[in-house]
Write a protein that holds these residues in place. Structure first.
Motif, PDB file in Angstrom:
ATOM      1  N   PRO A 157      -4.659  -0.670   3.972  1.00  0.00           N
ATOM      2  CA  PRO A 157      -5.758  -1.626   3.560  1.00  0.00           C
ATOM      3  C   PRO A 157      -6.489  -2.211   4.778  1.00  0.00           C
ATOM      4  CG  PRO A 157      -3.765  -2.013   2.234  1.00  0.00           C
ATOM      5  CD  PRO A 157      -3.337  -1.238   3.183  1.00  0.00           C
ATOM      6  N   CYS A 208      -7.209   7.254   0.433  1.00  0.00           N
ATOM      7  CA  CYS A 208      -6.813   6.034  -0.369  1.00  0.00           C
ATOM      8  C   CYS A 208      -6.837   6.463  -1.889  1.00  0.00           C
ATOM      9  CB  CYS A 208      -7.807   4.919   0.029  1.00  0.00           C
ATOM     10  SG  CYS A 208      -7.726   3.490  -1.171  1.00  0.00           S
ATOM     11  N   LEU A 209      -5.778   5.749  -2.320  1.00  0.00           N
ATOM     12  CA  LEU A 209      -5.676   6.042  -3.757  1.00  0.00           C
ATOM     13  C   LEU A 209      -6.714   5.419  -4.740  1.00  0.00           C
ATOM     14  CD1 LEU A 209      -1.878   5.731  -3.523  1.00  0.00           C
ATOM     15  CD2 LEU A 209      -2.768   7.880  -4.442  1.00  0.00           C
ATOM     16  N   CYS A 237      -3.488  -3.642  -3.175  1.00  0.00           N
ATOM     17  CA  CYS A 237      -3.642  -4.483  -1.863  1.00  0.00           C
ATOM     18  C   CYS A 237      -4.416  -5.762  -2.462  1.00  0.00           C
ATOM     19  CB  CYS A 237      -4.499  -3.578  -0.828  1.00  0.00           C
ATOM     20  SG  CYS A 237      -5.818  -2.722  -1.430  1.00  0.00           S
ATOM     21  N   TYR A 277     -11.060  -5.248  -2.179  1.00  0.00           N
ATOM     22  CA  TYR A 277     -11.100  -3.965  -1.620  1.00  0.00           C
ATOM     23  C   TYR A 277     -11.674  -3.133  -2.451  1.00  0.00           C
ATOM     24  CZ  TYR A 277      -9.059   0.244   0.376  1.00  0.00           C
ATOM     25  OH  TYR A 277      -8.982   1.447   1.050  1.00  0.00           O
ATOM     26  N   CYS A 322      -6.038   2.517  -5.652  1.00  0.00           N
ATOM     27  CA  CYS A 322      -5.244   1.834  -6.789  1.00  0.00           C
ATOM     28  C   CYS A 322      -5.284   0.407  -6.766  1.00  0.00           C
ATOM     29  CB  CYS A 322      -3.595   2.366  -6.471  1.00  0.00           C
ATOM     30  SG  CYS A 322      -2.977   1.554  -4.883  1.00  0.00           S
ATOM     31  N   ARG A 323      -5.732  -0.151  -5.625  1.00  0.00           N
ATOM     32  CA  ARG A 323      -5.947  -1.767  -5.697  1.00  0.00           C
ATOM     33  C   ARG A 323      -4.788  -2.439  -5.599  1.00  0.00           C
ATOM     34  NH1 ARG A 323     -11.089  -2.403  -9.662  1.00  0.00           N
ATOM     35  NH2 ARG A 323     -11.048  -4.294  -9.033  1.00  0.00           N
ATOM     36  N   ARG A 370      -8.226   0.568   6.915  1.00  0.00           N
ATOM     37  CA  ARG A 370      -9.291   1.159   5.991  1.00  0.00           C
ATOM     38  C   ARG A 370     -10.448   0.122   5.966  1.00  0.00           C
ATOM     39  NH1 ARG A 370      -5.162   3.682   2.202  1.00  0.00           N
ATOM     40  NH2 ARG A 370      -5.011   5.708   2.943  1.00  0.00           N
ATOM     41  N   CYS A 387       0.992  -1.188  -0.020  1.00  0.00           N
ATOM     42  CA  CYS A 387      -0.037  -0.037   0.110  1.00  0.00           C
ATOM     43  C   CYS A 387       0.922   1.262  -0.077  1.00  0.00           C
ATOM     44  CB  CYS A 387      -1.051  -0.084   1.307  1.00  0.00           C
ATOM     45  SG  CYS A 387      -1.743   1.440   1.405  1.00  0.00           S
TER      46      CYS A 387
HETATM   47  S1  SF4 Z   1      -6.191   0.888  -2.870  1.00  0.00           S
HETATM   48 FE1  SF4 Z   1      -4.307   1.398  -2.787  1.00  0.00          FE
HETATM   49  S2  SF4 Z   1      -3.970   3.054  -1.446  1.00  0.00           S
HETATM   50 FE2  SF4 Z   1      -5.998   2.165  -1.104  1.00  0.00          FE
HETATM   51  S3  SF4 Z   1      -5.561   0.830   0.522  1.00  0.00           S
HETATM   52 FE3  SF4 Z   1      -5.434  -0.348  -1.320  1.00  0.00          FE
HETATM   53  S4  SF4 Z   1      -3.099  -0.302  -1.999  1.00  0.00           S
HETATM   54 FE4  SF4 Z   1      -3.609   1.284  -0.395  1.00  0.00          FE
END
Ligand code: SF4
Ligand code: SF4
Length: 435
Positions: free
Chosen positions: A35, A64-65, A70, A80, A67-68, A38, A22
């Motif tokens: 992650p 949170c970006l 995670c 997620y 970006c996935r 959150r 992350c």
């Molecule tokens: S989506 Fe990206 S920024 Fe958000 S918790 Fe997952 S890895 Fe972290």
């Protein structure tokens, strides 16, 4: 356990394997920016124990970006992205959008508005002032982003050098070869509708042109269909699903049933178009979503046809919405490997976000820049030092390009299809005038 929109979070066992993947956790070392943290907050939101009026929850979820990064590292298969989608929709209903987010998203809601804004940006870019003014401060970084959207124009000299040295002795690429290939093609080549998008349509029209030309060389017939809108990804990421759905429905109307494939050259748009079935929920939207391909997927399916050599070092940085959301890994590499002499490396840390993340870099510039720092350090540390970083998403091209300019590194950024296009131009497959 949940049966609602948060159900995708159910498999989380709080193991923490996702933490090192992350970007926001890596720059803060704060569990709330991870992650796992959150997911706990999203669960509290779902149960009504916390709300959109809780400042800490809002800060952590907003940061949170999306970006996935995670998701692929999670051994339990936690979805997620689906959980975040539900949480952001719930937050929006409780507290609305910030004035800045509302204005930015409002622009992308109406074609006339974003066309005017990007036409102005294009005009400014043409003065070359953004290139001259680019640098580290907030305004200068913005200028760098705009300058980075037209890197190919600034590589004219480099391109000419390649053209002079690249084709000598190369056996591929005469127009006769191409004509012979075309006669061997089936009578009805597969048809492809080009998804134009918003920022791609105005600031990256050269990438659209390269997409069209390279697909045609590889046996596709490319259609340009009217009445398309912004894909809606920015609205979707902000929790504004109503706007995202309205834009998606307009695109389904414009594109459905008109071609064998819809081709997208922006990873963020492609990820949402492939999810239109879920977003819009009609049979037409599901059928359209199933026909969506990233340009690299269509080209890799055909080889693609090799072009002339490009004697350069290239580092590929995978956009999050291509690798994590669309799970497309090999196709862009196959496309680049079709260019003789090109030395390709995967940028170290390519699985990590650059900090662009749609309008995130506008709404949260400090965190976006912190996340970008490690990407720039990765480029600096890459061996050999690349001439070019390539990545298939406009936000990433602009973010990394501006970061490289701010760091005064002599490395530029391009879309991978631009390189295949240049290789094809040098091979004499076609001539390009006035770009
Ligand atoms: S989506 Fe990206 S920024 Fe958000 S918790 Fe997952 S890895 Fe972290
Ligand atoms: S999301 Fe996956 S990797 Fe992260 S804590 Fe939960 S189960 Fe572990």
């Amino acid at each position: 356990m949940s049966s609602g929109p948060y159900a995708a979070l159910d498999p989380c066992v709080h193991c923490g394997f996702c933490l090192p993947a992350c970007p926001t956790y890596l720059v803060t070392a704060d569990e709330g920016h991870s992650p796992r943290g959150r997911i706990v907050l999203m669960r509290a939101l779902e149960r009504g124990e916390m709300s959109g009026h809780d400042a800490a929850l809002v800060e952590y979820l907003d940061a949170c970006l999306g970006c996935r990064g995670c998701e692929p590292v999670c051994p339990s298969g936690v979805g997620y992205g689906r959980g975040l989608e539900a949480a952001r929709e719930q937050l929006l209903s409780q507290r609305g959008l910030s004035p800045l987010a509302r204005s930015v998203l409002g622009v992308f809601r109406y074609r006339a508005l974003w066309r005017s804004v990007f036409a102005l940006a294009r005009g400014l870019r043409a003065t070359r002032l953004p290139s001259l003014l680019s640098g580290p401060g907030r305004m200068r970084f913005g200028m760098g982003m705009l300058a980075a959207s037209a890197e190919m124009r600034e590589r004219v000299e480099w391109s000419a050098r390649q053209r002079g040295s690249g084709t000598a002795g190369h056996e591929l690429g005469s127009r006769d070869d191409l004509a012979a290939d075309q006669t061997r093609r089936p009578a009805a080549p597969p048809t492809v509708a080009l998804f134009r998008g918003c920022v791609m349509d105005l600031l990256f029209s050269h990438v659209h042109a390269a997409t069209r030309r390279t697909l045609e060389v590889n046996g596709y017939r490319v259609l340009d269909l009217p009445d398309q809108m912004c894909c809606g990804a920015l609205h979707e990421h902000a929790g504004d699903r109503e706007s995202a759905r309205a834009l998606a429905s307009a695109n389904v109307e414009a594109l459905a049933g008109r071609a064998d494939f819809v081709v997208v050259n922006s990873a963020g748009c492609g990820a949402l178009l492939k999810d239109y079935g879920h977003l819009v929920g009609t049979p037409e939207s599901s059928t359209l979503a199933a026909s969506v391909r990233d340009v690299s997927e269509l080209l890799a399916e055909k080889g693609p046809r090799p072009g002339a050599p490009l004697d350069i070092d290239v580092a590929y940085d995978a956009p999050c919405h291509l690798q994590h959301a669309q799970r497309v890994h090999e196709a862009p590499l196959a496309m680049l490997r079709a260019i003789p002499a090109l030395r390709l490396q995967l940028l170290p840390g390519s699985d990590r976000c650059c900090g662009s993340a749609g309008i995130y870099s506008v709404l949260r510039p400090r965190m976006a820049r912190k996340v970008l720092e490690s990407k720039i350090a990765d480029v600096e540390a890459a061996s050999p030092r690349p001439d070019l970083v390539v990545t298939g998403n406009p936000g990433c091209i602009m973010q990394i390009g501006a970061g490289l300019r701010a760091a005064k590194l002599p490395v530029r950024v391009a879309h991978p299809v631009e390189l295949l296009d240049l290789s094809y131009q040098n091979a004499g497959f076609y001539e390009v005038k006035g770009e």
